[in-house]
Design a protein around this motif. Structure first.
Motif, PDB file in Angstrom:
ATOM      1  N   ALA A 184     -45.461  15.434  44.795  1.00  0.00           N
ATOM      2  CA  ALA A 184     -44.308  14.812  45.473  1.00  0.00           C
ATOM      3  C   ALA A 184     -44.696  14.378  46.885  1.00  0.00           C
ATOM      4  O   ALA A 184     -44.289  13.307  47.348  1.00  0.00           O
ATOM      5  CB  ALA A 184     -43.139  15.790  45.507  1.00  0.00           C
ATOM      6  N   THR A 185     -45.491  15.192  47.558  1.00  0.00           N
ATOM      7  CA  THR A 185     -45.973  14.843  48.899  1.00  0.00           C
ATOM      8  C   THR A 185     -46.861  13.600  48.829  1.00  0.00           C
ATOM      9  O   THR A 185     -46.736  12.672  49.641  1.00  0.00           O
ATOM     10  CB  THR A 185     -46.758  16.018  49.514  1.00  0.00           C
ATOM     11  OG1 THR A 185     -45.912  17.161  49.560  1.00  0.00           O
ATOM     12  CG2 THR A 185     -47.233  15.697  50.912  1.00  0.00           C
ATOM     13  N   ALA A 186     -47.761  13.571  47.842  1.00  0.00           N
ATOM     14  CA  ALA A 186     -48.654  12.420  47.666  1.00  0.00           C
ATOM     15  C   ALA A 186     -47.855  11.162  47.347  1.00  0.00           C
ATOM     16  O   ALA A 186     -48.172  10.065  47.825  1.00  0.00           O
ATOM     17  CB  ALA A 186     -49.657  12.709  46.558  1.00  0.00           C
ATOM     18  N   ARG A 187     -46.787  11.324  46.565  1.00  0.00           N
ATOM     19  CA  ARG A 187     -45.927  10.184  46.210  1.00  0.00           C
ATOM     20  C   ARG A 187     -45.254   9.627  47.465  1.00  0.00           C
ATOM     21  O   ARG A 187     -45.192   8.410  47.674  1.00  0.00           O
ATOM     22  CB  ARG A 187     -44.880  10.650  45.194  1.00  0.00           C
ATOM     23  CG  ARG A 187     -44.214   9.537  44.406  1.00  0.00           C
ATOM     24  CD  ARG A 187     -43.316  10.122  43.316  1.00  0.00           C
ATOM     25  NE  ARG A 187     -44.035  11.092  42.519  1.00  0.00           N
ATOM     26  CZ  ARG A 187     -43.598  12.319  42.233  1.00  0.00           C
ATOM     27  NH1 ARG A 187     -42.418  12.736  42.680  1.00  0.00           N
ATOM     28  NH2 ARG A 187     -44.338  13.135  41.520  1.00  0.00           N
ATOM     29  N   GLN A 188     -44.752  10.513  48.287  1.00  0.00           N
ATOM     30  CA  GLN A 188     -44.120  10.087  49.543  1.00  0.00           C
ATOM     31  C   GLN A 188     -45.124   9.371  50.439  1.00  0.00           C
ATOM     32  O   GLN A 188     -44.820   8.334  51.035  1.00  0.00           O
ATOM     33  CB  GLN A 188     -43.547  11.312  50.272  1.00  0.00           C
ATOM     34  CG  GLN A 188     -42.716  10.977  51.510  1.00  0.00           C
ATOM     35  CD  GLN A 188     -41.316  10.493  51.169  1.00  0.00           C
ATOM     36  OE1 GLN A 188     -40.604  11.163  50.420  1.00  0.00           O
ATOM     37  NE2 GLN A 188     -40.930   9.350  51.701  1.00  0.00           N
ATOM     38  N   LYS A 189     -46.345   9.913  50.505  1.00  0.00           N
ATOM     39  CA  LYS A 189     -47.386   9.291  51.336  1.00  0.00           C
ATOM     40  C   LYS A 189     -47.777   7.922  50.795  1.00  0.00           C
ATOM     41  O   LYS A 189     -48.066   7.002  51.568  1.00  0.00           O
ATOM     42  CB  LYS A 189     -48.619  10.205  51.419  1.00  0.00           C
ATOM     43  CG  LYS A 189     -48.423  11.409  52.335  1.00  0.00           C
ATOM     44  CD  LYS A 189     -49.684  12.250  52.400  1.00  0.00           C
ATOM     45  CE  LYS A 189     -49.529  13.402  53.380  1.00  0.00           C
ATOM     46  NZ  LYS A 189     -50.729  14.275  53.392  1.00  0.00           N
ATOM     47  N   MET A 190     -47.805   7.777  49.465  1.00  0.00           N
ATOM     48  CA  MET A 190     -48.119   6.480  48.867  1.00  0.00           C
ATOM     49  C   MET A 190     -47.084   5.438  49.298  1.00  0.00           C
ATOM     50  O   MET A 190     -47.429   4.321  49.705  1.00  0.00           O
ATOM     51  CB  MET A 190     -48.141   6.589  47.340  1.00  0.00           C
ATOM     52  CG  MET A 190     -48.362   5.262  46.626  1.00  0.00           C
ATOM     53  SD  MET A 190     -48.099   5.369  44.821  1.00  0.00           S
ATOM     54  CE  MET A 190     -46.288   5.364  44.732  1.00  0.00           C
ATOM     55  N   VAL A 191     -45.822   5.806  49.211  1.00  0.00           N
ATOM     56  CA  VAL A 191     -44.757   4.864  49.565  1.00  0.00           C
ATOM     57  C   VAL A 191     -44.759   4.583  51.066  1.00  0.00           C
ATOM     58  O   VAL A 191     -44.703   3.419  51.501  1.00  0.00           O
ATOM     59  CB  VAL A 191     -43.383   5.395  49.096  1.00  0.00           C
ATOM     60  CG1 VAL A 191     -42.247   4.539  49.652  1.00  0.00           C
ATOM     61  CG2 VAL A 191     -43.325   5.417  47.564  1.00  0.00           C
ATOM     62  N   ASP A 192     -44.867   5.629  51.874  1.00  0.00           N
ATOM     63  CA  ASP A 192     -44.786   5.457  53.338  1.00  0.00           C
ATOM     64  C   ASP A 192     -46.064   4.880  53.946  1.00  0.00           C
ATOM     65  O   ASP A 192     -46.012   4.163  54.951  1.00  0.00           O
ATOM     66  CB  ASP A 192     -44.478   6.800  54.014  1.00  0.00           C
ATOM     67  CG  ASP A 192     -43.069   7.282  53.718  1.00  0.00           C
ATOM     68  OD1 ASP A 192     -42.245   6.455  53.265  1.00  0.00           O
ATOM     69  OD2 ASP A 192     -42.783   8.475  53.941  1.00  0.00           O
ATOM     70  N   GLY A 193     -47.219   5.186  53.316  1.00  0.00           N
ATOM     71  CA  GLY A 193     -48.494   4.776  53.905  1.00  0.00           C
ATOM     72  C   GLY A 193     -49.104   3.524  53.300  1.00  0.00           C
ATOM     73  O   GLY A 193     -49.904   2.847  53.942  1.00  0.00           O
ATOM     74  N   GLN A 194     -48.726   3.217  52.045  1.00  0.00           N
ATOM     75  CA  GLN A 194     -49.296   2.041  51.370  1.00  0.00           C
ATOM     76  C   GLN A 194     -48.249   0.950  51.144  1.00  0.00           C
ATOM     77  O   GLN A 194     -48.468  -0.213  51.485  1.00  0.00           O
ATOM     78  CB  GLN A 194     -49.892   2.442  50.013  1.00  0.00           C
ATOM     79  CG  GLN A 194     -51.049   3.418  50.072  1.00  0.00           C
ATOM     80  CD  GLN A 194     -51.450   3.890  48.678  1.00  0.00           C
ATOM     81  OE1 GLN A 194     -51.462   3.124  47.723  1.00  0.00           O
ATOM     82  NE2 GLN A 194     -51.774   5.165  48.551  1.00  0.00           N
ATOM     83  N   VAL A 195     -47.116   1.331  50.574  1.00  0.00           N
ATOM     84  CA  VAL A 195     -46.162   0.337  50.083  1.00  0.00           C
ATOM     85  C   VAL A 195     -45.292  -0.242  51.204  1.00  0.00           C
ATOM     86  O   VAL A 195     -45.224  -1.466  51.382  1.00  0.00           O
ATOM     87  CB  VAL A 195     -45.291   0.929  48.949  1.00  0.00           C
ATOM     88  CG1 VAL A 195     -44.306  -0.100  48.427  1.00  0.00           C
ATOM     89  CG2 VAL A 195     -46.188   1.425  47.800  1.00  0.00           C
ATOM     90  N   ARG A 196     -44.642   0.624  51.974  1.00  0.00           N
ATOM     91  CA  ARG A 196     -43.772   0.120  53.057  1.00  0.00           C
ATOM     92  C   ARG A 196     -44.528  -0.752  54.064  1.00  0.00           C
ATOM     93  O   ARG A 196     -44.029  -1.807  54.451  1.00  0.00           O
ATOM     94  CB  ARG A 196     -43.115   1.297  53.804  1.00  0.00           C
ATOM     95  CG  ARG A 196     -41.993   1.979  53.081  1.00  0.00           C
ATOM     96  CD  ARG A 196     -41.345   3.020  53.999  1.00  0.00           C
ATOM     97  NE  ARG A 196     -40.648   4.051  53.281  1.00  0.00           N
ATOM     98  CZ  ARG A 196     -39.361   3.990  52.939  1.00  0.00           C
ATOM     99  NH1 ARG A 196     -38.645   2.924  53.240  1.00  0.00           N
ATOM    100  NH2 ARG A 196     -38.790   4.980  52.283  1.00  0.00           N
ATOM    101  N   PRO A 197     -45.739  -0.340  54.511  1.00  0.00           N
ATOM    102  CA  PRO A 197     -46.447  -1.166  55.497  1.00  0.00           C
ATOM    103  C   PRO A 197     -46.892  -2.527  54.953  1.00  0.00           C
ATOM    104  O   PRO A 197     -47.336  -3.377  55.723  1.00  0.00           O
ATOM    105  CB  PRO A 197     -47.667  -0.300  55.872  1.00  0.00           C
ATOM    106  CG  PRO A 197     -47.308   1.090  55.482  1.00  0.00           C
ATOM    107  CD  PRO A 197     -46.443   0.942  54.279  1.00  0.00           C
ATOM    108  N   SER A 198     -46.770  -2.731  53.646  1.00  0.00           N
ATOM    109  CA  SER A 198     -47.159  -4.011  53.042  1.00  0.00           C
ATOM    110  C   SER A 198     -45.948  -4.929  52.876  1.00  0.00           C
ATOM    111  O   SER A 198     -45.927  -5.785  51.981  1.00  0.00           O
ATOM    112  CB  SER A 198     -47.835  -3.759  51.692  1.00  0.00           C
ATOM    113  OG  SER A 198     -49.002  -2.986  51.868  1.00  0.00           O
TER     114      SER A 198
END
Length: 221
Positions: A5-19
């Motif tokens: 769940a932490t990794a999922r949040q990091k994927m969204v916040d660190g990869q997806v949103r900044p794009s």
């Protein structure tokens, strides 16, 4: 919060949103769908990395989940509505279909490897995706029996112009995918309008080419 769940949040916040993915439905779906469930157990630690993830298990052809950012940006461009019927081509284990199923009414997914198609259906069912149907079919064939579709999503790249898929779009329908028909490869949206098809480049992107959508080299005498 679990490690995944932490990794999922990091994927969204660190990869997806900044794009520049701002569609809250896509962000919420990516936060909700456990990507690790769609990955072989020995590769689950890689589930949330920014890469095309090989999920094949000894099949004839390698099959991938495309990068989360590429998927998210293409889905945002496709502007899927709640009532839309969506076709996911080359679904592999079904992750893209699971994400789309959270904000589209009906999703059909095709996969060329019959064993992987069966696995995708089982994973989707166990994750509550009752509005997704998976059927074995070559990516280039699509699903003519249930066409036309509002949106077609390629879970991978094509080196050829997928005219058979274009013919399965309703007027106003959209196809999104990575087009490796020239270099560099680019994510592209194709919009159908009364038998005509308009192409718009979205962004430079790379993805594994879907089976059967490779450019066959011309034989030279």
């Amino acid at each position: 919060m679990s490690g995944f769940a932490t990794a999922r949040q990091k994927m969204v916040d660190g990869q997806v949103r900044p794009s520049d993915v701002t569609d809250i439905r896509i962000l919420d779906a990516m936060l909700a769908v456990p990507r690790e469930a769609f990955v072989p157990e020995n590769k689950q630690a890689l589930a949330y990395l920014d890469l095309d993830l090989d999920v094949s298990e000894g099949g004839a052809a390698k099959r991938f989940l495309i990068k989360p950012v590429v998927l998210a940006k293409m889905l945002q461009a496709a502007d899927i509505k709640e009532a839309d019927r969506v076709l996911v081509v080359g679904c592999a284990t079904g992750y893209a279909a699971a994400v789309i199923a959270r904000f589209a009414s009906q999703v059909t997914a095709t996969e060329s490897d019959p064993a992987l198609a069966a696995k995708a259906q089982a994973i989707l069912a166990s994750n509550g995706c009752g509005n997704v149907t998976v059927r074995p079919a070559a990516p280039v064939d699509g699903d003519p029996a249930k066409a036309p579709y509002d949106v077609i999503v390629l879970n991978g790249a094509t080196e050829i112009v997928p005219e058979q898929l274009y013919g399965q779009l309703r007027s106003g329908g959209r196809l999104v995918g990575v087009f490796a028909t020239s270099r560099p490869a680019r994510a592209t949206i194709v919009t159908a309008s009364h038998g005509d098809f308009g192409h718009r480049t979205l962004f430079d992107a790379a993805a594994p080419v879907l089976p059967g959508m490779e450019l066959v080299p011309a034989f030279v005498f």
